[in-house]
Motif scaffolding. Structure first.
Motif, short mmCIF file in Angstrom:
data_model
loop_
_atom_site.label_atom_id
_atom_site.label_comp_id
_atom_site.label_asym_id
_atom_site.label_seq_id
_atom_site.Cartn_x
_atom_site.Cartn_y
_atom_site.Cartn_z
N LYS A 1 28.96 85.48 17.89
CA LYS A 1 28.39 86.71 17.89
C LYS A 1 28.57 86.76 19.56
O LYS A 1 28.88 87.85 19.73
CB LYS A 1 26.90 86.65 17.49
N THR A 2 28.26 85.81 20.28
CA THR A 2 28.09 86.11 21.69
C THR A 2 29.39 86.50 22.20
O THR A 2 29.77 87.24 23.00
CB THR A 2 27.60 84.87 22.25
N THR A 3 30.48 85.54 21.79
CA THR A 3 31.73 85.85 22.35
C THR A 3 32.26 87.10 22.03
O THR A 3 32.80 87.80 22.74
CB THR A 3 32.65 84.76 21.63
N THR A 4 32.16 87.45 20.61
CA THR A 4 32.74 88.76 20.16
C THR A 4 31.87 89.89 20.85
O THR A 4 32.76 90.70 21.29
CB THR A 4 32.42 88.87 18.61
N LEU A 5 30.58 89.95 21.05
CA LEU A 5 29.93 90.99 21.57
C LEU A 5 30.35 91.09 23.10
O LEU A 5 30.70 92.21 23.51
CB LEU A 5 28.47 91.05 21.21
N ALA A 6 30.26 89.85 23.79
CA ALA A 6 30.56 90.06 25.08
C ALA A 6 31.77 90.53 25.49
O ALA A 6 32.01 91.31 26.36
CB ALA A 6 30.36 88.55 25.66
N THR A 7 33.08 90.16 24.80
CA THR A 7 34.32 90.74 24.96
C THR A 7 34.21 92.12 24.63
O THR A 7 34.84 93.05 25.44
CB THR A 7 35.17 90.04 24.07
N GLY A 8 33.43 92.61 23.52
CA GLY A 8 33.51 93.89 23.40
C GLY A 8 32.86 94.68 24.56
O GLY A 8 33.37 95.84 24.94
N LEU A 9 31.77 94.23 25.10
CA LEU A 9 31.26 94.77 26.30
C LEU A 9 32.00 94.82 27.50
O LEU A 9 32.21 95.88 28.52
CB LEU A 9 29.80 94.31 26.43
#
Length: 276
Positions: free
Chosen positions: A188-196
């Motif tokens: 979750k962190t990797t996916t959301l952080a990259t999106g942001l």
């Protein structure tokens, strides 16, 4: 629902701004909860196919890197990419908690365009009439960059990171039994952080419009930005050039686009000053 505030931006008090911000948060939270409810009904698919997909050796990213390595005779670690660890739950309420927060995360991703619309409505009173007409462009471009970043984070960074972390070992004595919170948190962190992170051009646009960032500043620290990007790429990828380049290129492009946007806004502001 509260009536829409029709006051001019110059007439609005601090409490008026707080009221607008409160309704922004209420509407955005409602959208996330509705989307999370929808995600709840598809929770089996979300967990089995999406969340735990990168654990499987036939995951699309591993197959891509395996084919690439075979073709160009590179490191073939991805050809046997079954992750060397088991996942366990150590808390009695752990799985229900995971279900709830995973659905909330999915709800945030699904409702992101709507949240952007609410954000735009909040800041639009402070914009010029010409800038207000760019609402559709702002929402479309920002949403595209966010979903592009989410896709890049999930299909590239997440499997590369999991592959590296699962194969790293300080001793053969240590066995990897990973807590499910740690695994899902990483995804979750990797996916959301990259999106942001992929929202960088939009952030630079607003910072440049406010005069807080200049193209000269970005160009001055460009080499340091490149160093950080290369370090990140080297950490999460196998020891071959092609996979490092695949991770590096999008991040470099985003940074260069941000410089171009900052220069465009800076020139636009300078023209306004000279004509007034």
């Amino acid at each position: 629902m509260a009536k829409k505030n029709k006051k001019n931006i110059n007439e609005m008090t601090f409490l008026d701004h707080l009221e607008e911000l409160r309704w922004l948060l209420v509407r955005s939270s409602a959208a996330i909860l509705i989307s999370a409810t929808v995600a709840w009904y598809f929770s089996d698919f979300i967990f089995k196919t999406i969340i735990f997909g990168p654990m499987k050796g036939d995951f699309i990213t591993y197959q891509f890197f395996c084919d690439l390595a075979t073709k160009y005779d590179l490191d073939k670690s991805f050809c046997d990419a079954t992750l060397n660890f088991s996942i366990q739950n150590t808390e009695i309420e752990g799985q229900i908690s995971l279900l709830v927060w995973t659905c909330v995360t999915a709800g945030f991703i699904i409702s992101f365009p709507y949240i952007l619309l609410q954000f735009w409505n909040f800041i639009s009173p402070a914009l010029y009439k010409k800038e207000k007409r760019n609402a559709v462009k702002f929402i479309v471009i920002s949403s595209f960059l966010f979903f592009l970043g989410v896709g890049f984070g999930y299909f590239v960074l997440t499997p590369l990171s999991l592959n590296f972390l699962s194969t790293f070992s300080v001793s053969d004595v240590i066995k990897n039994d990973i807590n499910v919170n740690s695994y899902i948190g990483t995804v979750k962190t990797t996916t959301l952080a990259t999106g942001l992170v992929f929202e960088l051009p939009i952030i630079i646009y607003f910072l440049s419009s406010l005069g807080l960032v200049t193209p000269a500043f970005l160009r001055e620290y460009r080499k340091w930005a490149y160093v950080i990007i290369l370090i990140i790429a080297a950490i999460v990828t196998p020891p071959d050039v092609i996979s490092q380049v695949i991770v590096t290129i999008p991040l470099v492009i985003l940074f260069e686009i941000s410089i171009f946007i900052s220069a465009f806004i800076n020139n636009k502001n300078n023209k306004k000053i000279t004509t007034t």
